[in-house]
Design an enzyme around this catalytic site. Structure first.
Site, mmCIF file in Angstrom:
data_model
loop_
_atom_site.group_PDB
_atom_site.id
_atom_site.type_symbol
_atom_site.label_atom_id
_atom_site.label_comp_id
_atom_site.label_asym_id
_atom_site.label_seq_id
_atom_site.Cartn_x
_atom_site.Cartn_y
_atom_site.Cartn_z
ATOM 1 N N LYS A 104 -10.340 0.108 -2.668
ATOM 2 C CA LYS A 104 -10.266 -0.114 -1.222
ATOM 3 C C LYS A 104 -10.544 1.163 -0.457
ATOM 4 C CE LYS A 104 -7.044 -1.346 2.493
ATOM 5 N NZ LYS A 104 -5.690 -1.793 2.856
ATOM 6 N N LYS A 113 -6.980 3.242 -3.514
ATOM 7 C CA LYS A 113 -7.400 3.244 -2.111
ATOM 8 C C LYS A 113 -7.608 4.672 -1.664
ATOM 9 C CE LYS A 113 -5.360 1.971 2.374
ATOM 10 N NZ LYS A 113 -4.302 1.218 3.061
ATOM 11 N N ASP A 126 0.859 -1.178 0.000
ATOM 12 C CA ASP A 126 0.000 0.000 0.000
ATOM 13 C C ASP A 126 0.900 1.234 0.000
ATOM 14 O OD1 ASP A 126 -1.766 -2.091 0.570
ATOM 15 O OD2 ASP A 126 -3.056 -0.813 1.798
#
Lengths: 327, 329
Positions: A263, A227, A159
């Site tokens: 996400k 995300k 991430d």
């Protein structure tokens, strides 16, 4: 229901041209249709009004559990805490073995090896934040080293945070190149690669137009997942900005055929919230996205609420915080 | 306002002039006009959950009448989800309330009595309507309720001396027992005494540091819902008391089965319901107060309602010298 965005008609070739130079990229990103903020918020609110009950609710709860990136990202994280969180991820509700596993455990890079060991053989993935998370304020070589470390320690997913400073200053190509470079750093020696999630920190991007630009920028640069946020700032995932991400992923899929995961992270604490997001996925991206391959929740306390609701459905009695772990 | 409504209002005005007390009229349809020519302002009664005044999640209401069957108001008909939300609010408030000093809790409870005294007339009216009492009889009930708050306010920092203390043990130890609140108490308030009865079951539970989800008397919930307004303005932290109006038979089962409720007072349940609820409550070993613990609400209570919701914590602490240096610690 008319779509909020008009699908960009650019084909794959045109998209390749878009990233040829800083000017071309800017032209492309600023040429994206503006976001109808009122329409977006109304649509997100409308999708949140569905009533999901009984068997559909049971399905949604199990699906949501299987989509969780169970997260601990604190300065005070210890190996013990990561191990206990991993144990919880493998078997969220020890009183009911039917409970699905979570999708991944999300930790800082130095905890990846610990998590990997604790999760061995379980099928639960290890995700690691990297690139000077959460601020992203470090030199590129440092960010790349951070990423390589995490991948070498066994992270299945990375991430990364984008450089919001560069993005907001309009240096889009710099952000683009950085995502490219991190993507390359995700490659493993055996030819496979960790999946890359790109965090925009939507709360810091100020406008919906900026969020849409960031989505396209990241998708063009090769993100596997987009995300919303780090969970470390005041405004995290909200239904409107997550819907915006989903619409970008849908439009990108329509334009290129490439599937991108979404996400939302931070601020999703209740089953009700989670179910709203699942409705949004189904209505925006379609059923194909309803798996943890393509949709995740970045959350920690959400899991306990899901488990309590699950117990309620199973036993008919309302459960309480005494019957789930204290994290 | 539509033409039809206007006509209705005018008609109501005429009626009011000839018959000032137009009781029994459905005031929901058109506003009544009072004797002085003002439009009457009708009160919307709401639930009290987490320090806020929500309507029922279900959107339902039911008609509340006085003892002669005349319409008084619509009260929210709470659902099991309202009960669940109330338990969440009560759990959230428990840490702060049970952690507050007993002295502080006493001050807060006394403050409730002060606020109640200031709204005495309103409660006298509501109790008189609800129970079909004369104003003098209703005033007695309200005064007794105020006094009961004061009485329990005084007990907050004294109950530990009664329920706990130093235990004699055969060894070099201090052995101290202290009472601690059990947690969330679900209360089915008495059906026969809408206000004094409610206060008599509510105050002892919160005096000792518990938080409460109370279901008001089914047929006479208005004094209870007004009490919520007093609690909201008297330093009682939001969530310490949550008041629901509705059917005991509907709200009792989810509360009795709720795994996060630690005690249940079945005073307001009939024999059959009480039996069913006690069985459900056994699942997580709730403290259960059976109906009939108190027969006359006007009589000064004993301590049993406070002691019912206490758990005992006992601590052993070594005394005497512990080392060669003779230190006591």
């Amino acid at each position: 229901m008319p779509s909020v965005t008009s699908t960009p008609t650019a084909g794959t070739a045109a998209l390749a041209d878009a990233t040829a130079s800083d000017a071309a990229l800017r032209r492309f990103l600023h040429g994206l249709p503006g976001v109808d903020a009122v329409g977006l918020e109304a649509r997100a609110a409308m999708l949140g009004t569905r009533s999901i009950k009984t068997t559909a609710k049971a399905y949604a709860i199990d699906l949501a559990i299987s989509m969780i990136d169970l997260t601990t990202l604190e300065g005070a994280d210890t190996a013990g805490k990561v191990r206990s969180l991993s144990a919880k991820g493998r078997r969220p509700d020890p009183t009911d073995p039917e409970t699905p596993k979570v999708a991944a455990i999300c930790v800082y890079p130095d905890m990846v090896a610990t998590a990997k060991e604790a999760l061995a053989g379980s099928g639960v993935k290890v995700a690691s934040v990297a690139t000077a998370f959460p601020a992203g304020r470090a030199a590129l070589p440092v960010k790349l080293a951070d990423t390589r470390d995490a991948v070498a320690a066994g992270a299945d997913e990375i991430d990364m945070v984008i450089d919001r400073g560069a993005f907001l200053s309009g240096r889009y190509l710099q952000v683009f190149e950085e995502i490219r470079a991190v993507k390359e750093a995700c490659a493993r020696e055996d030819g496979s690669a960790a999946r890359l999630k790109v965090i925009f920190e939507t709360g810091e991007l100020s406008t919906y137009d900026n969020i849409r630009r960031a989505c396209w920028l990241a998708m063009l640069a090769g993100a596997d997942f987009i995300k919303t946020s780090t969970g470390k700032v005041g405004v995290n995932a909200t239904p409107p900005n997550t819907l915006l991400l989903m619409e970008a992923a849908r439009d990108f899929h329509a334009a290129t055929g490439t599937r991108i995961g979404v996400k939302p992270a931070g601020g999703i604490r209740t089953t009700k919230d989670a179910v709203k997001y699942l409705v949004m996925v189904n209505e925006t991206l379609g059923e194909d996205w309803l798996s943890n391959e393509w949709f995740r929740f970045g959350a920690s306390s959400l899991l306990n609420d899901l488990l309590m609701q699950r117990q309620k459905l199973r036993t008919g009695r309302y459960s309480g915080p005494d019957y789930v772990t204290v994290d | 306002m539509s033409e039809q409504d206007e006509r209705a209002t005018k008609a109501a005005g005429k009626a009011a002039k000839t018959k000032p007390k137009a009781k029994g009229a459905k005031a929901g349809a058109a506003a009544e006009v009072t004797a002085t020519g003002r439009l009457s302002v009708l009160k919307t009664y709401k639930l009290f959950v987490g320090g806020k005044f929500p309507r029922s999640e279900s959107g339902r209401v039911y008609e509340v009448t006085d003892s002669e069957g005349n319409w008084l108001a619509n009260a929210p008909l709470a659902s099991r989800k309202d009960a669940r939300d109330a338990v969440v609010a009560a759990r959230k408030a428990f840490g702060g309330w049970s952690g507050a000093t007993a002295y502080n809790r006493g001050q807060v409870l006394y403050r409730v009595a002060e606020m109640l005294e200031g709204r005495r007339e309103q409660f006298v009216g509501e109790v008189a309507d609800a129970e079909g009492l004369s104003r003098a009889k209703a005033a007695e009930q309200v005064d007794a309720a105020v006094d009961r708050w004061v009485w329990y306010a005084g007990w907050t920092d004294k109950v530990a001396q009664v329920a706990g203390g130093a235990n004699p043990v055969a060894g070099p130890y201090f052995n101290l027992s202290t009472p601690e609140p059990t947690g969330i108490v679900a209360v089915l308030a008495p059906q026969d005494s809408s206000f004094l009865g409610l206060v008599s079951v509510l105050a002892p539970a919160i005096a000792t540091g518990n938080t409460v989800v109370a279901v008001a008397a089914e047929r006479a919930p208005l004094p209870a819902l007004s009490l919520a307004e007093v609690l909201a303005t008297s330093d009682v932290p939001g969530g310490v008391v949550n008041l629901l109006s509705g059917r005991a038979a509907e709200l009792g089962p989810p509360l009795a089965a709720h795994q996060d409720v630690n005690a249940i007072d079945l005073t307001g349940a009939d024999a059959e319901l009480a039996r069913e609820l006690e069985i459900a409550a056994a699942d997580n070993l709730k403290r259960v107060v059976r109906p009939g613990l108190t027969s006359d609400w006007a009589v000064e209570p004993g301590l049993e309602r406070m002691l019912a919701y206490l758990e005992t914590k006992t601590v052993w602490h070594p005394t005497g010298s512990l080392g060669a240096a003779g230190s006591a610690y």
